[in-house]
Write a protein that holds these residues in place. Structure first.
Motif, PDB file in Angstrom:
ATOM      1  N   TYR A 131      -0.865  13.029  15.998  1.00 42.96           N
ATOM      2  CA  TYR A 131      -0.646  14.454  15.715  1.00 42.96           C
ATOM      3  C   TYR A 131      -0.697  14.715  14.216  1.00 42.96           C
ATOM      4  N   ILE A 136       0.122  26.278   7.754  1.00 44.10           N
ATOM      5  CA  ILE A 136      -0.949  27.195   8.166  1.00 44.10           C
ATOM      6  C   ILE A 136      -1.817  27.628   6.982  1.00 44.10           C
ATOM      7  N   TYR A 143      -8.282  21.567   6.739  1.00 45.58           N
ATOM      8  CA  TYR A 143      -8.698  21.994   8.080  1.00 45.58           C
ATOM      9  C   TYR A 143      -9.981  21.282   8.501  1.00 45.58           C
ATOM     10  N   ASN A 150     -10.202  13.499  15.478  1.00 47.60           N
ATOM     11  CA  ASN A 150      -9.934  13.815  16.889  1.00 47.60           C
ATOM     12  C   ASN A 150      -8.457  14.046  17.183  1.00 47.60           C
ATOM     13  N   ALA A 151      -7.625  14.158  16.161  1.00 43.29           N
ATOM     14  CA  ALA A 151      -6.183  14.240  16.384  1.00 43.29           C
ATOM     15  C   ALA A 151      -5.786  15.600  16.969  1.00 43.29           C
ATOM     16  N   GLN A 152      -4.556  15.662  17.463  1.00 39.55           N
ATOM     17  CA  GLN A 152      -3.976  16.914  17.939  1.00 39.55           C
ATOM     18  C   GLN A 152      -3.451  17.664  16.720  1.00 39.55           C
ATOM     19  N   ILE A 153      -3.812  18.937  16.594  1.00 40.94           N
ATOM     20  CA  ILE A 153      -3.472  19.694  15.383  1.00 40.94           C
ATOM     21  C   ILE A 153      -2.362  20.706  15.666  1.00 40.94           C
ATOM     22  N   VAL A 154      -1.292  20.614  14.889  1.00 37.68           N
ATOM     23  CA  VAL A 154      -0.154  21.504  15.079  1.00 37.68           C
ATOM     24  C   VAL A 154       0.178  22.208  13.761  1.00 37.68           C
ATOM     25  N   PRO A 155      -0.133  23.517  13.664  1.00 28.85           N
ATOM     26  CA  PRO A 155       0.187  24.238  12.427  1.00 28.85           C
ATOM     27  C   PRO A 155       1.608  24.801  12.459  1.00 28.85           C
ATOM     28  N   PHE A 156       2.176  24.993  11.281  1.00 31.04           N
ATOM     29  CA  PHE A 156       3.473  25.676  11.222  1.00 31.04           C
ATOM     30  C   PHE A 156       3.429  26.708  10.104  1.00 31.04           C
ATOM     31  N   ARG A 157       4.361  27.688  10.188  1.00 32.55           N
ATOM     32  CA  ARG A 157       4.393  28.811   9.250  1.00 32.55           C
ATOM     33  C   ARG A 157       4.571  28.306   7.817  1.00 32.55           C
ATOM     34  N   LYS A 166      11.126  21.709  13.883  1.00 33.98           N
ATOM     35  CA  LYS A 166      11.063  21.989  15.325  1.00 33.98           C
ATOM     36  C   LYS A 166       9.843  21.330  15.950  1.00 33.98           C
ATOM     37  N   ARG A 167       8.697  21.467  15.278  1.00 34.20           N
ATOM     38  CA  ARG A 167       7.462  20.912  15.836  1.00 34.20           C
ATOM     39  C   ARG A 167       7.488  19.395  15.846  1.00 34.20           C
ATOM     40  N   ARG A 170       9.346  18.144  18.813  1.00 36.16           N
ATOM     41  CA  ARG A 170       8.739  18.363  20.130  1.00 36.16           C
ATOM     42  C   ARG A 170       7.579  17.419  20.420  1.00 36.16           C
ATOM     43  N   ILE A 171       7.110  16.713  19.402  1.00 41.19           N
ATOM     44  CA  ILE A 171       5.967  15.817  19.615  1.00 41.19           C
ATOM     45  C   ILE A 171       6.416  14.638  20.471  1.00 41.19           C
TER      46      ILE A 171
END
Lengths: 400, 80
Positions: A131, A136, A143, A150-157, A166-167, A170-171
């Motif tokens: 991940y 953002i 980007y 190929n990773a999973q992309i998780v943006p945050f504010r 928080k993110r 949750r991973i």
């Protein structure tokens, strides 16, 4: 036949509408002559440069230029090869040694541009089931590094510590995590709360990459960047940087203390499948980096310039990107693209060059006049710059 | 209510604050074209969804989600 270019029609139309008003094209400026890090001739007019990222003014340093000329004479104009084949010269190794000394880190890897450094490290380090958690407002090169991998992309504010935490929590347990942050965000010139963000990332088992492109050379006691200034540089796994700002040439790099770091030279495609930097470029970079290690006076003057411009612009009534000056970037927020372009042109007529920045490069659809200061801007020049902003601002109705 | 209808109800509730144009929302409503959301609105909305359902919706997943119904499908899967 479908014209593959029809997808660009809205942009073409927007540009035409803007240029029909007779305005100078803000994205087509030519510097005809360059006198110094702070002055160039544009459209035949002597122009103060306030949008170059040439923070430490190293582009005309006599030692830097001499090193480049010597390398050009002794090693030729280019390497014509990849770093892993025929493209590693003594100069590339010397440049990596200079970076290791500058950052006091074990490993340094030089890329052909800063863009490629982000592209290469991010896409290679984070694999398919890993991940990437990123701000953002991250730069396009970050980007694009995500898109290439190929990773999973998780943006945050933007700069939101709680959103990051928080993110991270949750991973799925056991997944690899790379948190990607920047020291200075180049659009508004604001800095990241790295102290808290690095701590939160480490507490949740993530590796951390910080892009310090806009802080190298003048933020932190040794100019190592925001991570140094906030006391967390030892907990950062990878620092990405560039030679095209404070260092004053072109190129990119990654420094790290990771014991297995060197393997990246074989697996990182944007490092392997491109030609290495010309000998003159790495010679100028190495000389400049070593000089930046000992530039406390210039750093202090740059901060003075930044504070003075920030306070002066605010006094004139402009809306700025940050409450306080946090870096050498001062962003003036414009109400819209038309007003921004008019103000940009009025400044150019006054004899001042700044960057016009607009979506998608900017956050929240903003139009910005982005100013980046140089340690070699004199006190008098900063005074002149403020006078030009006052005149152009009144002429365009941006201020009263 | 079935689990799916509960998810739909919650999703519709979370869409409302961002439904500036007062669009009639159904499972066929598209986020980009019908609701005209920009990337920042999407970020805020997704953050609210993630907090409500305690899940992560990666950008990779978001790229596959065009409509409200597809989001509900994804949430059903994530909660399963």
């Amino acid at each position: 036949m479908t014209d593959l270019f029809s997808k660009f029609d809205p942009l073409i139309e927007q540009r035409e509408t803007l240029l029909e008003t007779g305005i100078t094209d803000p994205f087509n400026l030519v510097m005809e002559e360059v006198e110094s890090p702070t002055v160039a001739i544009c459209n035949g007019r002597r122009t103060i440069l306030l949008g170059t990222y040439n923070y430490m003014g190293m582009t005309f340093d006599p030692d830097v230029i001499a090193a480049g000329k010597r390398a050009l004479d002794e090693f030729g104009s280019g390497t014509t090869g990849s770093r892993v084949l025929n493209g590693t010269y003594g100069g590339h190794k010397a440049c990596e040694e200079a970076l290791k000394d500058f950052y006091a880190m074990d490993h340094a890897m030089v890329f052909s541009t800063g863009y490629q450094a982000n592209l290469g490290v991010i896409s290679t380090v984070a694999g398919k089931d890993d991940y990437i958690i990123l701000d953002i407002d991250s730069h396009a090169s970050i980007y694009d590094g995500c898109a290439l991998g190929n990773a999973q992309i998780v943006p945050f504010r933007h700069n939101d510590i709680e959103a990051l935490e928080k993110r991270l929590k949750r991973i799925p347990a056991g997944a690899g995590k790379l948190v990607v942050l920047e020291g200075v965000y180049s659009m508004l010139g604001d800095i990241a709360p790295l102290k808290e963000m690095v701590a939160v990332s480490k507490a949740n088992g993530a590796m951390v990459l910080v892009d310090e492109a806009h802080s190298m050379g003048f933020i932190g006691e040794n100019g190592r960047g925001v991570a140094e200034a906030q006391g967390v540089i030892d907990d950062v796994d990878f620092i990405i940087g560039t030679f095209s700002k404070s260092v004053g040439t072109v190129g990119g790099f990654c420094v790290s203390n990771h014991p297995k770091f060197e393997i990246l030279r074989l697996v990182c495609r944007p490092y392997v499948f491109t030609a290495s930097l010309p000998p003159s470029v790495v010679a100028t970079a190495a000389t400049s980096i070593r000089k930046l290690m000992d530039s406390a006076d210039k750093r202090a003057h740059l901060w003075e310039n930044s504070k003075r411009l920030h306070a002066g612009l605010r006094q004139l009534g402009f809306t700025l990107g940050t409450e306080e000056p946090q870096s050498a970037i001062i962003a003036v927020i414009m109400p819209d693209l038309e007003k921004g372009a008019a103000m940009w042109e009025a400044l150019l007529h006054e004899g001042l060059y700044v960057n016009l920045a607009r979506p998608p490069a900017t956050p929240a659809g903003m139009t910005l006049l982005r100013c980046s200061l140089c340690a070699l801007h004199s006190e008098e020049q900063v005074g002149e710059i403020l006078g030009m902003f006052a005149a152009a601002g009144r002429a365009t109705g941006c201020i009263s | 209510m079935s689990e799916r209808s509960q998810i739909i109800a919650k999703v519709l509730e979370l869409i409302e604050p961002f439904n500036k144009k007062g669009v009639e929302v159904s499972e066929a409503t598209r986020f980009a074209q019908d609701l005209e959301w920009d990337s920042l609105t999407v970020l805020d909305f997704v953050a609210n969804i993630e907090d409500e359902f305690d899940v992560i919706i990666t950008m990779n997943m978001q790229a596959e989600i065009e409509t409200v119904g597809q989001l509900v499908d994804a949430l059903e899967k994530l909660k399963a």
